[in-house]
Design an enzyme around this catalytic site. Sequence first.
Site, short mmCIF file in Angstrom:
data_model
loop_
_atom_site.label_atom_id
_atom_site.label_comp_id
_atom_site.label_asym_id
_atom_site.label_seq_id
_atom_site.Cartn_x
_atom_site.Cartn_y
_atom_site.Cartn_z
N GLY A 111 9.35 4.85 -3.45
CA GLY A 111 10.21 3.82 -4.01
C GLY A 111 9.41 2.72 -4.68
O GLY A 111 8.19 2.77 -4.78
N LYS A 115 8.05 9.69 -8.34
CA LYS A 115 8.35 8.25 -8.40
C LYS A 115 9.63 8.11 -9.23
O LYS A 115 9.59 8.22 -10.46
CB LYS A 115 7.19 7.51 -9.06
CG LYS A 115 7.41 6.01 -9.23
CD LYS A 115 6.95 5.25 -8.00
CE LYS A 115 7.02 3.74 -8.26
NZ LYS A 115 6.51 2.98 -7.13
N GLY A 137 0.79 -1.23 0.00
CA GLY A 137 0.00 0.00 0.00
C GLY A 137 0.82 1.27 0.00
O GLY A 137 0.34 2.32 0.46
N LYS A 138 2.04 1.22 -0.54
CA LYS A 138 2.89 2.43 -0.55
C LYS A 138 2.23 3.57 -1.32
O LYS A 138 2.31 4.73 -0.89
CB LYS A 138 4.25 2.13 -1.18
CG LYS A 138 5.17 1.28 -0.35
CD LYS A 138 6.59 1.23 -0.91
CE LYS A 138 6.62 0.84 -2.37
NZ LYS A 138 6.06 -0.50 -2.64
#
Length: 203
Positions: free
Chosen positions: A97, A31, A13-14
Amino acid sequence: MKLFITGIGTEVGKTICSAVLTEYFKADYWKPVQSGDLDHTDSHKIESWTENTVCHPETYRLKLAASPHQSAREEQIKINLDDFQLPKTENKLIVEGAGGLMVPLSDETFMIDLIEKLKLPAALVVRNYLGCINHSLLSIMALNQRKIKLEYLIFNGSFPPDTERVISSFIKRETRIIRISEIEYPSKDSIKAAAIQLTKTNL
Protein backbone atom coordinates in the site's frame (compact mmCIF):
# COMPACT_ATOMS: atom_id res chain seq x y z
CA MET A 1 -0.42 -16.85 -0.18
CA LYS A 2 -1.37 -13.25 -0.92
CA LEU A 3 -0.51 -10.51 1.57
CA PHE A 4 -1.10 -6.75 1.79
CA ILE A 5 1.79 -4.80 3.35
CA THR A 6 0.68 -1.66 5.17
CA GLY A 7 2.29 0.51 7.81
CA ILE A 8 1.55 2.65 10.85
CA GLY A 9 2.51 5.72 8.79
CA THR A 10 4.74 6.99 6.00
CA GLU A 11 8.47 6.21 5.84
CA VAL A 12 8.32 3.23 8.20
CA GLY A 13 10.07 0.90 5.73
CA LYS A 14 7.17 -0.81 3.94
CA THR A 15 9.12 -1.19 0.69
CA ILE A 16 12.19 -2.67 2.36
CA CYS A 17 9.99 -5.08 4.33
CA SER A 18 8.05 -5.89 1.14
CA ALA A 19 11.35 -6.69 -0.57
CA VAL A 20 12.41 -9.02 2.26
CA LEU A 21 9.07 -10.87 2.18
CA THR A 22 9.05 -10.98 -1.62
CA GLU A 23 12.51 -12.55 -1.53
CA TYR A 24 11.61 -14.89 1.32
CA PHE A 25 8.40 -16.20 -0.29
CA LYS A 26 9.76 -15.95 -3.88
CA ALA A 27 6.57 -14.01 -4.54
CA ASP A 28 5.36 -11.62 -7.23
CA TYR A 29 4.99 -7.95 -6.26
CA TRP A 30 2.27 -5.39 -6.91
CA LYS A 31 2.00 -1.72 -5.95
CA PRO A 32 -1.62 -0.72 -6.71
CA VAL A 33 -0.99 3.05 -6.46
CA GLN A 34 2.30 4.86 -7.08
CA SER A 35 2.26 8.56 -6.17
CA GLY A 36 5.33 10.39 -7.43
CA ASP A 37 8.87 9.15 -8.20
CA LEU A 38 7.70 7.57 -11.44
CA ASP A 39 11.32 7.26 -12.60
CA HIS A 40 12.23 5.38 -9.41
CA THR A 41 9.06 3.63 -8.26
CA ASP A 42 8.69 1.09 -5.49
CA SER A 43 8.39 -1.56 -8.21
CA HIS A 44 11.78 -0.44 -9.59
CA LYS A 45 13.25 -0.77 -6.09
CA ILE A 46 11.84 -4.27 -5.65
CA GLU A 47 13.25 -5.29 -9.03
CA SER A 48 16.71 -4.01 -8.10
CA TRP A 49 16.71 -5.44 -4.56
CA THR A 50 15.36 -8.95 -5.26
CA GLU A 51 16.10 -11.82 -7.62
CA ASN A 52 13.94 -12.28 -10.73
CA THR A 53 10.76 -10.86 -9.19
CA VAL A 54 7.71 -10.35 -11.40
CA CYS A 55 6.39 -6.84 -10.64
CA HIS A 56 2.85 -6.33 -11.88
CA PRO A 57 1.93 -2.90 -13.29
CA GLU A 58 0.35 -0.32 -11.02
CA THR A 59 -3.34 0.43 -11.46
CA TYR A 60 -2.65 4.13 -10.92
CA ARG A 61 0.62 5.94 -11.65
CA LEU A 62 0.40 9.51 -10.40
CA LYS A 63 3.01 12.23 -10.94
CA LEU A 64 2.74 14.23 -7.70
CA ALA A 65 4.49 12.84 -4.61
CA ALA A 66 1.57 13.34 -2.24
CA SER A 67 -1.45 11.53 -0.84
CA PRO A 68 -3.07 9.58 -3.70
CA HIS A 69 -6.32 11.56 -3.54
CA GLN A 70 -4.40 14.82 -3.94
CA SER A 71 -2.12 13.44 -6.67
CA ALA A 72 -5.14 12.14 -8.58
CA ARG A 73 -6.99 15.45 -8.23
CA GLU A 74 -3.98 17.28 -9.71
CA GLU A 75 -4.42 15.13 -12.84
CA GLN A 76 -8.23 15.45 -12.80
CA ILE A 77 -8.57 11.76 -11.99
CA LYS A 78 -10.74 10.12 -9.35
CA ILE A 79 -9.44 6.85 -7.97
CA ASN A 80 -12.18 4.22 -8.11
CA LEU A 81 -12.00 1.07 -5.98
CA ASP A 82 -13.66 -0.92 -8.77
CA ASP A 83 -10.57 -0.34 -10.96
CA PHE A 84 -8.41 -2.50 -8.68
CA GLN A 85 -8.18 -6.19 -9.53
CA LEU A 86 -5.58 -8.59 -8.15
CA PRO A 87 -3.01 -9.51 -10.81
CA LYS A 88 -3.51 -12.95 -12.33
CA THR A 89 -0.67 -15.15 -11.12
CA GLU A 90 -0.20 -18.70 -9.93
CA ASN A 91 2.58 -17.46 -7.68
CA LYS A 92 2.48 -15.96 -4.19
CA LEU A 93 1.85 -12.21 -4.18
CA ILE A 94 3.04 -9.31 -2.02
CA VAL A 95 0.89 -6.17 -2.37
CA GLU A 96 2.23 -2.89 -0.98
CA GLY A 97 0.00 0.00 0.00
CA ALA A 98 0.85 3.69 0.17
CA GLY A 99 1.35 5.19 3.62
CA GLY A 100 -0.92 3.99 6.41
CA LEU A 101 -4.43 2.58 6.61
CA MET A 102 -6.26 5.91 6.53
CA VAL A 103 -4.41 7.41 3.57
CA PRO A 104 -7.16 8.74 1.26
CA LEU A 105 -7.56 7.30 -2.23
CA SER A 106 -10.43 9.73 -2.80
CA ASP A 107 -12.56 11.95 -0.56
CA GLU A 108 -14.68 8.90 0.28
CA THR A 109 -12.28 5.92 0.25
CA PHE A 110 -9.09 5.02 2.08
CA MET A 111 -6.29 2.48 1.87
CA ILE A 112 -8.08 0.24 4.38
CA ASP A 113 -11.05 0.12 1.96
CA LEU A 114 -8.72 -1.21 -0.74
CA ILE A 115 -7.44 -3.97 1.57
CA GLU A 116 -11.04 -4.89 2.37
CA LYS A 117 -12.02 -4.83 -1.32
CA LEU A 118 -9.12 -7.12 -2.29
CA LYS A 119 -10.02 -9.51 0.59
CA LEU A 120 -6.39 -9.87 1.67
CA PRO A 121 -4.81 -10.45 5.08
CA ALA A 122 -2.51 -7.65 6.20
CA ALA A 123 1.04 -7.32 7.47
CA LEU A 124 1.57 -4.17 9.55
CA VAL A 125 5.03 -2.56 9.47
CA VAL A 126 6.02 -0.77 12.68
CA ARG A 127 9.06 1.44 13.15
CA ASN A 128 10.29 2.87 16.42
CA TYR A 129 9.68 6.59 16.95
CA LEU A 130 7.96 8.73 19.56
CA GLY A 131 4.26 8.04 18.99
CA CYS A 132 4.66 4.64 17.33
CA ILE A 133 2.77 2.84 20.11
CA ASN A 134 -0.27 5.07 19.58
CA HIS A 135 -0.10 4.70 15.80
CA SER A 136 0.37 0.92 16.05
CA LEU A 137 -2.53 0.31 18.41
CA LEU A 138 -4.86 2.56 16.40
CA SER A 139 -3.89 0.68 13.21
CA ILE A 140 -4.50 -2.70 14.86
CA MET A 141 -7.87 -1.46 16.17
CA ALA A 142 -8.86 -0.29 12.68
CA LEU A 143 -7.98 -3.66 11.12
CA ASN A 144 -9.91 -5.51 13.85
CA GLN A 145 -12.92 -3.25 13.36
CA ARG A 146 -13.00 -4.10 9.64
CA LYS A 147 -12.40 -7.80 10.41
CA ILE A 148 -9.22 -7.75 8.28
CA LYS A 149 -6.90 -10.51 9.45
CA LEU A 150 -3.57 -9.23 10.74
CA GLU A 151 -1.33 -12.03 9.49
CA TYR A 152 1.98 -10.50 10.54
CA LEU A 153 3.18 -7.70 12.79
CA ILE A 154 6.57 -6.57 11.47
CA PHE A 155 9.01 -4.82 13.79
CA ASN A 156 11.32 -3.00 11.38
CA GLY A 157 14.60 -2.08 13.09
CA SER A 158 15.41 -2.02 16.81
CA PHE A 159 12.87 -1.31 19.55
CA PRO A 160 12.99 -0.62 23.30
CA PRO A 161 11.65 -3.75 25.05
CA ASP A 162 8.86 -1.73 26.70
CA THR A 163 7.60 -0.47 23.34
CA GLU A 164 7.69 -3.90 21.70
CA ARG A 165 5.97 -5.52 24.68
CA VAL A 166 3.01 -3.13 24.70
CA ILE A 167 2.43 -3.38 20.94
CA SER A 168 2.84 -7.18 20.94
CA SER A 169 0.33 -7.57 23.77
CA PHE A 170 -2.36 -5.87 21.67
CA ILE A 171 -2.44 -8.38 18.81
CA LYS A 172 -4.44 -11.59 18.53
CA ARG A 173 -2.83 -14.94 19.15
CA GLU A 174 -3.10 -15.86 15.45
CA THR A 175 -0.87 -12.91 14.41
CA ARG A 176 2.77 -13.85 13.92
CA ILE A 177 5.59 -11.45 14.76
CA ILE A 178 8.41 -10.77 12.31
CA ARG A 179 11.55 -8.89 13.28
CA ILE A 180 13.66 -7.39 10.50
CA SER A 181 17.01 -5.90 11.45
CA GLU A 182 17.88 -2.38 10.34
CA ILE A 183 18.77 -2.29 6.64
CA GLU A 184 20.47 1.05 6.11
CA TYR A 185 21.52 0.46 2.52
CA PRO A 186 19.10 -1.92 0.76
CA SER A 187 20.67 -4.06 -1.96
CA LYS A 188 20.27 -7.57 -3.34
CA ASP A 189 22.76 -8.84 -0.75
CA SER A 190 21.25 -7.12 2.29
CA ILE A 191 17.69 -8.08 1.34
CA LYS A 192 18.72 -11.68 0.71
CA ALA A 193 20.55 -11.80 4.06
CA ALA A 194 17.39 -10.55 5.83
CA ALA A 195 15.28 -13.17 4.02
CA ILE A 196 17.72 -15.90 5.08
CA GLN A 197 17.45 -14.65 8.67
CA LEU A 198 13.67 -15.07 8.47
CA THR A 199 14.22 -18.66 7.32
CA LYS A 200 16.21 -19.30 10.49
CA THR A 201 13.30 -18.06 12.61
CA ASN A 202 10.95 -20.60 10.96
CA LEU A 203 8.53 -17.98 9.70
